[in-house]
Design an enzyme around this catalytic site. Structure first.
Site, short mmCIF file in Angstrom:
data_model
loop_
_atom_site.label_atom_id
_atom_site.label_comp_id
_atom_site.label_asym_id
_atom_site.label_seq_id
_atom_site.Cartn_x
_atom_site.Cartn_y
_atom_site.Cartn_z
N HIS A 216 1.58 13.71 37.96
CA HIS A 216 0.92 15.01 37.86
C HIS A 216 -0.56 14.91 38.25
O HIS A 216 -1.45 15.26 37.48
CB HIS A 216 1.05 15.56 36.44
CG HIS A 216 0.84 17.05 36.36
ND1 HIS A 216 1.51 17.88 35.49
CD2 HIS A 216 0.02 17.88 37.08
CE1 HIS A 216 1.10 19.14 35.64
NE2 HIS A 216 0.20 19.15 36.61
N ARG B 12 5.33 23.06 39.33
CA ARG B 12 5.67 22.90 37.92
C ARG B 12 7.10 22.39 37.81
O ARG B 12 8.00 22.83 38.54
CB ARG B 12 5.54 24.24 37.17
CG ARG B 12 4.10 24.67 36.91
CD ARG B 12 3.41 23.74 35.93
NE ARG B 12 2.06 24.17 35.60
CZ ARG B 12 0.95 23.74 36.20
NH1 ARG B 12 1.05 22.87 37.20
NH2 ARG B 12 -0.24 24.15 35.80
N GLU C 104 6.77 16.18 30.29
CA GLU C 104 5.63 15.34 30.65
C GLU C 104 4.91 14.85 29.41
O GLU C 104 4.72 15.64 28.46
CB GLU C 104 4.67 16.12 31.56
CG GLU C 104 5.27 16.45 32.90
CD GLU C 104 4.31 17.14 33.85
OE1 GLU C 104 4.48 17.01 35.07
OE2 GLU C 104 3.39 17.83 33.36
#
Length: 345
Positions: free
Chosen positions: A309, A261, A290
């Protein structure tokens, strides 16, 4: 497979939040297409508050579910993540409203293996100077740049849960020395950093590493490692754990890789140590915000690699997780116990 009986004439509604990670809803819809009593929808993030009251199950993805939003989910029975991260969900509030909150254990679906492979991809890309190689190809230069090898390196796995264990298994054949830390070592096979084990694997995973430790050892291990890989879950204890003190403790020229993360890393600390040259390279699959700004100054460094991601986004893991989500929808529709998920409340 759970078949509908008394509830066969009703509709169970499943909502996916937002446009990102589109294969999650696509594969789930494909899995459930033969069950007309399960309705699968996806809506933009800003539309979620307007429709959440109609749904029985929600896959939150990167939508934050605070107390106000949860209070609007009058029919909700289950809030899920397409994977493991639930830091955006107010679990206490969900519990008060009688809503189960669950994630899918990564070691059941191939998600942790996929993330471990991505970590190695980023490590090798930094060691072999991927950006410089791309320039060399464009300029028709052969035999440049001179890269490095994993052989003989010391790798510190910060967070020895499912991803960390799968990473250790895959790094061992490269001839590396492995260090690992957990918040506690009370279990042999943990499903995350500090959670109870979710499978019956008989191998003592502590034997995969050369040295193991706890929170008190992270700075000493950082000072010894050539490469640090963060595999922690994000919570109040771990947010910003890779801060100025941590990065300053790292060996001069060492590499930092994050496939967990973005909030684990303090942006300013990482940026300043890249600028000074203390940090030799950064590989991230997750970012502080993000989607990440492609013009962010940190990406201008030649020794920074970023991927969007997708560490856990593989055909195998997503098809498997779609089946788990689909089965949960069928189980809720039929009123039977949920299986193959980790309920957090």
């Amino acid at each position: 497979m759970v078949e509908s009986n008394a509830n066969s004439m009703s509709i169970t509604r499943l909502l996916f939040c937002g446009p990102h990670f589109p294969a999650s809803q696509q594969y789930t819809k494909e899995y459930l297409q033969k069950y007309p009593f399960i309705q699968v929808d996806d809506v933009p993030l800003d539309e979620v508050p307007n429709v959440i009251g109609r749904y029985h199950i929600c896959v939150v993805k990167n939508k934050r579910f605070d107390a106000n939003l949860i209070a609007q989910a009058g029919q909700m029975k289950l809030l899920m993540q397409f994977g493991v991260g639930l830091e955006g969900v107010d679990i206490d509030s969900a519990t008060k409203h009688g809503i189960k909150v669950a994630r899918i254990p990564g070691n059941m679906t191939g998600n942790s293996a996929s993330c471990a492979e991505m970590a190695i991809y980023l490590i090798l890309g930094l060691l072999r100077k991927q950006k410089d190689m791309e320039v060399a190809v464009k300029e028709k230069r052969l035999g440049e740049p001179i890269g490095e090898t994993l052989l003989g390196k010391t790798v510190f796995i910060l967070g020895y849960g499912n991803i960390g264990v799968d990473l250790a298994k895959r790094l061992r054949p490269f001839g590396v020395k492995l260090l690992a830390t957990k918040r506690r070592w009370t279990q042999v096979n943990d499903s995350s950093d500090g959670s109870p084990p979710s499978n019956s694997e008989s191998v003592d995973v502590r034997n995969l590493v050369d040295r193991m430790g706890g929170p008190e050892d992270i700075y000493d291990f950082a000072a010894e490692a050539d490469i640090v890989v963060t595999c922690l879950s994000l919570n109040k204890e771990t947010a910003g754990i890779v801060n100025k003190k941590f990065v300053s403790s790292m060996k001069l020229g060492s590499l930092l890789v994050n496939i967990a993360r973005g909030g684990l890393l303090d942006y300013e600390s990482v940026a300043s140590h890249l600028e000074s040259g203390h940090l030799g390279g950064l590989g991230i699959d997750v970012a502080w915000t993000e989607p990440f700004d492609p013009e962010d100054p940190i990406l201008k460094h030649p020794n920074v690699l970023i991927t969007p991601h997708l560490a856990g986004v593989t055909e195998y893991s997503y098809r498997t997780m779609a089946k788990v989500i689909g089965d949960c929808a069928l189980q809720i529709h039929a009123g039977v116990p949920l299986t193959n998920i980790e309920v957090m409340n």
